[in-house]
Design a protein around this motif. Structure first.
Motif, PDB file in Angstrom:
ATOM      1  N   PRO A 185       8.574   6.629  18.416  1.00 54.62           N
ATOM      2  CA  PRO A 185       7.106   6.799  18.393  1.00 54.62           C
ATOM      3  C   PRO A 185       6.655   8.089  17.720  1.00 54.62           C
ATOM      4  O   PRO A 185       5.622   8.108  17.044  1.00 54.62           O
ATOM      5  N   GLY A 186       7.407   9.172  17.878  1.00 56.75           N
ATOM      6  CA  GLY A 186       7.010  10.438  17.280  1.00 56.75           C
ATOM      7  C   GLY A 186       7.537  10.653  15.873  1.00 56.75           C
ATOM      8  O   GLY A 186       7.278  11.710  15.274  1.00 56.75           O
ATOM      9  N   PHE A 187       8.281   9.699  15.351  1.00 59.90           N
ATOM     10  CA  PHE A 187       8.845   9.846  14.002  1.00 59.90           C
ATOM     11  C   PHE A 187       7.728   9.792  12.957  1.00 59.90           C
ATOM     12  O   PHE A 187       6.917   8.868  12.956  1.00 59.90           O
ATOM     13  N   ARG A 188       7.688  10.782  12.067  1.00 61.55           N
ATOM     14  CA  ARG A 188       6.624  10.873  11.053  1.00 61.55           C
ATOM     15  C   ARG A 188       6.952   9.958   9.862  1.00 61.55           C
ATOM     16  O   ARG A 188       7.312  10.413   8.783  1.00 61.55           O
ATOM     17  N   ALA A 189       6.812   8.673  10.093  1.00 62.07           N
ATOM     18  CA  ALA A 189       7.209   7.692   9.074  1.00 62.07           C
ATOM     19  C   ALA A 189       6.322   7.781   7.838  1.00 62.07           C
ATOM     20  O   ALA A 189       6.798   7.636   6.714  1.00 62.07           O
ATOM     21  N   ARG A 190       5.028   8.021   8.048  1.00 52.33           N
ATOM     22  CA  ARG A 190       4.132   8.094   6.887  1.00 52.33           C
ATOM     23  C   ARG A 190       4.522   9.234   5.962  1.00 52.33           C
ATOM     24  O   ARG A 190       4.547   9.080   4.736  1.00 52.33           O
ATOM     25  N   ASN A 191       4.844  10.408   6.539  1.00 51.08           N
ATOM     26  CA  ASN A 191       5.244  11.545   5.709  1.00 51.08           C
ATOM     27  C   ASN A 191       6.519  11.246   4.936  1.00 51.08           C
ATOM     28  O   ASN A 191       6.665  11.595   3.762  1.00 51.08           O
ATOM     29  N   VAL A 192       7.475  10.584   5.615  1.00 47.39           N
ATOM     30  CA  VAL A 192       8.742  10.257   4.954  1.00 47.39           C
ATOM     31  C   VAL A 192       8.514   9.280   3.807  1.00 47.39           C
ATOM     32  O   VAL A 192       9.048   9.446   2.693  1.00 47.39           O
TER      33      VAL A 192
END
Length: 486
Positions: A185-192
């Motif tokens: 849930p806290g993984f910054r997928a958009r930034n990656v």
């Protein structure tokens, strides 16, 4: 497993990764997307990108390097006698590849199995007959060691393809599982995802730069080989172009460079005035209805193939100029001339100058025109003293593009100007250009390592440096005049 099937598997794995990443992200927050740092689709994109992109890059690199490495390995099986017989190493390796591809075709079509093919290798005459029946044309008899080299080529290529499939699939599955494990849930997928895409865009934009560097290095490398075989002083200072395969050539560039500049100059004399006047009329005087018809009609000229222009020069313009100008003035009896190629090439370049200049003139702010009219200037004075100077940098760029197109043209020169390399001021004499001789020196069954063939790369490098200098000169002109309007 071939590359096409691997690409399909990677595409399927990417689609599966997107669905799996999105589903896992939603499952971790029990379907409430508000508990995620990024939108669910970004998590799926992360998994898909890490599963597909690294594996695709590995596949691309493998396909580029494998033939080179296999060829280096097989080259050791070529005997010195094969090269001493008059064939170059490249031609012998081409025969090896052709025989190997024919063997693969025989097995793939079911004409032979692997055991029957192995039994034919020690019998090169029978092997050649079977390959000829399969559509593989071989001029010379197959030597036993060449057949063994073709067999080794097949084996190493098959081994390489197997290792490639395993490696690519391993990287794809590893990237899939690792990126899926990172989903939280806290993984910054958009930034990656955005960072990944930015690097992909940087790599895509670098293709043009890398391609230019590759062209330069290939020209410089082959030109260096040429100048090791032929004196650079004779190439740059000699006024005679007389290639003779087998030795005794005189490869001076000046007759070719003179023909190139002469033809291009006449073409620009035709294209630039006509194109600029057409652009000014369409942008400043023509009604919208007339412009809607005239502009596409002019641009039709840009879509005509250059071979059609060449035939027009050969059959129509050349005889017309010979009968009405050259013969009455006592300047020649040939329909192939610099004037013929230059006039037809100029007609071909009109839409390049006209269309680009029209767009550039239309981009000049209307406020400049209104200010000129407010000071009492007429329309022609406004065009001459305000609009044209403001549009001059873009117009110079349009003329430069037309000049580059003229310098690189081949078919019109072949059919309209002939192939004679000479230094002459008579525009009704047949001459030739650098591009025509590049084509003629590289075509035919010639020894690639001879100076008569490698001279094409030296000609290409010289033409590249010349056009680069032309670009730098035009850039200086553009910057000088642009400063007046900043």
């Amino acid at each position: 497993m071939n590359a096409g099937l691997l690409l399909l598997l990677l595409a399927g794995l990417g689609a599966l990764g997107f669905l799996a990443g999105r589903a896992r992200a939603l499952s971790l927050v029990r379907g409430d997307a508000r508990g995620l740092h990024s939108l669910p689709g970004y998590y799926g994109q992360t998994v898909a990108l890490f599963a597909v992109v690294p594996a695709f890059l590995l596949l691309l690199g493998w396909l580029l390097l494998q033939p080179v490495l296999v060829e280096r390995s097989i080259t050791a099986m070529i005997l010195p006698a094969d090269i001493a017989s008059g064939s170059s190493r490249e031609l012998v390796m081409a025969d090896v590849r052709r025989i190997a591809e024919g063997m693969e075709r025989l097995v793939a079509t079911g004409a032979l199995n692997e055991g029957e093919l192995a039994a034919l290798v020690p019998q090169p005459d029978l092997l050649k007959d079977r390959l000829s029946a399969a559509g593989v044309a071989l001029a010379a008899p197959i030597q036993p060691h060449i057949a063994e080299a073709a067999t080794a080529w097949r084996a190493e290529m098959a081994l390489g393809q197997g290792l490639m499939a395993l490696s690519v699939l391993a990287v794809a599955v590893t990237g899939f599982l690792w990126s899926l494990w990172r989903v939280a849930p806290g993984f910054r997928a958009r930034n990656v995802v955005e960072r990944f895409i930015r690097w992909m865009l940087i790599a895509a934009s670098s293709i043009a730069i890398l391609t230019t560097i590759g062209i330069i290095f290939s020209l410089v490398f082959e030109s260096w080989h040429f100048f090791q075989l032929y004196p650079a002083r004779d190439f740059f200072l000699s006024l005679t172009w007389s290639p003779k395969f087998g030795g005794g050539s005189d490869l001076g560039i000046w007759p070719l460079l003179w023909g190139t500049l002469y033809v291009s100059f006449i073409a620009l004399l035709v294209a630039v005035p006509v194109g600029l006047m057409a652009a000014i009329y369409l942008s400043e005087y023509a009604t919208p209805a007339l412009r809607a018809v005239a502009k596409p009609a002019i641009e039709v000229l840009a879509g005509i193939p250059s071979i059609v222009y060449g035939l027009f020069a050969l059959m129509t313009v050349g005889p017309f100029l010979r009968d009405w100008f050259a013969r009455p003035m006592g300047l020649g009896d040939s329909s192939s001339s610099v004037m013929t190629a230059g006039v037809v090439m100029g007609i071909m370049l009109i839409p390049y100058v006209s269309s680009l200049s029209d767009d550039i003139i239309n981009a000049v702010p209307q406020s400049l025109r209104d200010g000129s009219y407010g000071l009492g200037a007429t329309q022609s004075e406004t065009i001459r003293q305000v609009v044209f100077p403001a549009a001059l940098p873009g117009i110079v760029g349009a003329i430069l593009m037309a000049a580059s197109r003229a310098i690189g043209e081949t078919m019109i020169v072949v059919l309209g100007a002939g192939a004679a390399a000479r230094l002459d001021l008579n525009p009704f004499e047949a001459m030739t250009t650098v591009t025509v001789k590049i084509v003629s020196q590289l075509t035919g069954d010639t020894e690639f390592a001879s100076p008569e063939t490698l001279v094409a790369f030296a000609l290409g490098l010289t033409l590249f440096v010349f056009t680069l200098g032309l670009n730098i000169l035009a850039l200086g002109i553009v910057r000088k005049y642009r400063e007046q309007y900043e």
